[in-house]
Design an enzyme around this catalytic site. Structure first.
Site, short mmCIF file in Angstrom:
data_model
loop_
_atom_site.label_atom_id
_atom_site.label_comp_id
_atom_site.label_asym_id
_atom_site.label_seq_id
_atom_site.Cartn_x
_atom_site.Cartn_y
_atom_site.Cartn_z
N LYS A 79 -14.39 -68.03 49.18
CA LYS A 79 -13.98 -66.83 49.93
C LYS A 79 -12.94 -67.24 50.97
O LYS A 79 -13.12 -68.26 51.65
CB LYS A 79 -15.21 -66.21 50.60
CG LYS A 79 -14.94 -64.88 51.32
CD LYS A 79 -16.25 -64.27 51.86
CE LYS A 79 -16.00 -62.93 52.55
NZ LYS A 79 -17.23 -62.30 53.05
N SER A 159 -17.89 -57.30 51.99
CA SER A 159 -16.55 -57.83 52.02
C SER A 159 -16.28 -58.92 50.98
O SER A 159 -15.12 -59.21 50.70
CB SER A 159 -16.28 -58.43 53.41
OG SER A 159 -17.13 -59.52 53.67
N SER A 183 -22.51 -58.30 53.21
CA SER A 183 -21.33 -58.65 52.40
C SER A 183 -21.56 -59.63 51.26
O SER A 183 -20.64 -59.88 50.49
CB SER A 183 -20.22 -59.19 53.29
OG SER A 183 -19.57 -58.13 53.92
N1 GLN Z 1 -19.86 -53.71 55.39
C1 GLN Z 1 -20.28 -54.29 56.63
C2 GLN Z 1 -19.19 -54.20 57.66
O1 GLN Z 1 -18.17 -53.68 57.33
C3 GLN Z 1 -20.73 -55.70 56.42
C4 GLN Z 1 -19.62 -56.65 56.33
C5 GLN Z 1 -20.09 -58.07 56.21
O2 GLN Z 1 -21.26 -58.33 55.97
N2 GLN Z 1 -19.17 -58.98 56.42
O3 GLN Z 1 -19.32 -54.64 58.75
#
Ligand code: GLN
Length: 493
Positions: A79, A159, A183
């Site tokens: 990532k 994400s 995410s």
């Molecule tokens: N969708 C969540 C956010 O936008 C979680 C994102 C994440 O876990 N990095 O904050």
């Protein structure tokens, strides 16, 4: 024979060790798969030479009779939130575009030390803020999945959407993810793969671009529970460079995997039966309950009364921490600098941040700055921190009655790209089932449970006690064995 890029982590490792194929052949197959999948936009940057170099080291070690690392010959995706020495690390942002770190994150270094090779840097939501991978400066990632009878592009989740898409499309056997509020789990659920967020502190955060430091955790994503366990063993471990790193030995999770749940109690949190949850999700939850019963577990009803307050609290705490963490991107030390004619320091900051951050990142910085401002700190931030404690306490009480919890990972299957882009609140609602475990720092995993009537994957979530990744993985494996999930996206890219 199965194409080498379709094999999982364990199969590659064992095949290379046994001499059934070479690590070089695996790296070639995965590099080719990555190169032919530009339409998915899963990678921001391919690094085929890194994958080849690691593979050749593995093959040379084997030829010389040297001991092989636990991931020797296994190429993975990284990532693009993990700093990689000499390789652009962008966090999918414009402000870090062109940033080439002179250091390596602890987690990625551990993976290379175990013998893994890097296929490339995976796309993500910008600074890991998002649930659909659409906030990336480098464009959205398309899920390899499509609804039956439709060509509409679907979200791979976010994400870690580049990670989920690449694994589901068989470009790589595994990848790293990070999970702040879901995410790892939500993209895994959307694409029919597995992913585990370990207990907060298991994996070092050193060298991972920070979003919300009290929540950020790295974890593996792969196509099987066992592959996740193998990867997590390589990623976890104490790191003096991260003050929140857990100083605990790393258990041998993969060797101890045991899907026999006799004597275990599985809690079903009643407050997760929420309005707006798809019928297909509720049905898969019922399936999951039946499977765990079949595996020998006793099912118990539990209550987590503060569940409905977790999401609003998360969307105060995460932006608050983000606004502080992202203050370092000012055009002075990293990446982009916008210096309009005649600009002073303040104008340079403003111009750099205006040009360098995307809409969602700006929204979070504004919310975060607001909730931390002198006049509103107590009303928002302090209140949210109290709610966080109550959510954590709910779980602590539940552990008196059960060993793991079973819940859906997401309220719906994957939605179409563009569907929720104009409605941040609808986007945030995706995290309703994943955020509570994040606030409490608990290990949680998503495992594929089946397909919905449109032919899209659904995930089930197992949440465990702090440090008890083993029970989470074991319950995940019990689900995996009974779900028998073998569906693959049909190739269109
Ligand atoms: N969708 C969540 C956010 O936008 C979680 C994102 C994440 O876990 N990095 O904050």
């Amino acid at each position: 024979m199965t194409a080498l890029n379709e094999l999982g982590v364990r199969a590659i490792r064992d095949g290379v060790a046994a001499g059934d194929f070479t690590a070089r052949e695996v790296a070639d197959a995965c590099n080719a798969a990555v190169a032919s999948a530009a339409a998915l936009n899963a990678f921001i940057l391919a690094t085929p030479d890194d994958a080849l170099a690691a593979a050749e080291r593995g093959d040379a070690d084997r030829a010389a009779g040297r001991a092989l690392g636990p991931l020797a010959g296994v190429p993975i995706g990284m990532k693009d939130l993990f700093a990689t020495r000499g390789v652009q690390t962008s966090a999918a942002s414009h402000i870090l575009e062109g940033f080439v770190p002179p250091y390596e994150s602890t987690v990625s270094q551990k993976l290379w030390d175990a013998g893994a090779g890097m296929l490339g840097k995976l796309n993500l939501d910008q600074f890991a803020m998002g649930s659909s991978n659409e906030t990336s400066h480098f464009g959205a990632v398309a899920s390899p999945w499509r609804k039956a009878g439709s060509n509409a592009a679907l979200a791979p989740g976010g994400s870690s959407g580049g990670s989920s898409a690449a694994i589901a499309a068989r470009l790589c056997p595994a990848a790293t993810g990070t999970d702040t509020g879901g995410s790892i789990r939500q993209p895994a659920a959307f694409t029919g793969i597995c992913g585990i967020k370990p207990t907060y502190g298991r994996c070092s955060r050193w060298g991972i671009v920070a979003f919300a430091s009290s929540l950020d955790q790295a974890g593996p994503m792969a196509r099987s529970v066992e592959d996740c366990a193998i990867l997590l063993e390589a990623m976890a471990g104490f790191d003096p460079k991260d003050s929140t790193s857990l100083d605990l030995p790393v258990p041998g999770w993969s060797a101890a995997l045991d899907p026999d749940l006799r004597g275990k109690r599985v809690g079903i949190p009643r407050e997760y039966r929420m309005e707006g949850t798809d019928a297909a999700i509720l049905k898969s939850w019922e399936d999951g309950i039946a499977w765990l019963k079949d595996a020998g577990a006793r099912i118990v009803d539990v209550s987590l009364p503060h569940t409905r307050y977790a999401l609003p609290a998360y969307y105060i705490i995460a932006p608050a921490e983000a606004s502080s963490n992202l203050a370092r991107y000012d055009g002075v030390r990293y990446g982009l600098r916008e210096l309009p004619q005649g600009a002073g320091l303040q104008e340079m900051y403003a111009a750099t941040r205006a040009a360098g951050f995307g809409e969602e990142v700006k929204r979070r910085v504004l919310i975060g700055t607001y909730v931390l401002s002198a006049g509103f700190y107590d009303a928002y931030y302090t209140q949210a921190m109290k709610v966080r404690t109550l959510v954590a306490r709910d779980f602590e009480k539940a552990w008196a009655h059960c060993d793991v919890l079973l819940a859906p990972t997401t309220p719906t299957a994957a939605f179409a790209l563009g569907d929720k882009l104009d409605d941040p609140l609808a986007m945030y609602l995706n995290d309703v089932f994943s955020v509570p475990a994040s606030l409490a720092g608990l290990p949680a995993m998503s495992v594929p449970a089946g397909l919905d009537p449109d032919g899209l994957p659904l995930g089930l979530q197992v949440i465990g006690r702090p440090f008890d990744e083993q029970s989470v993985l074991n319950a995940g494996m019990a689900i995996e064995q009974r779900a028998g999930f073998v569906a693959k996206p049909e190739r269109w890219w």
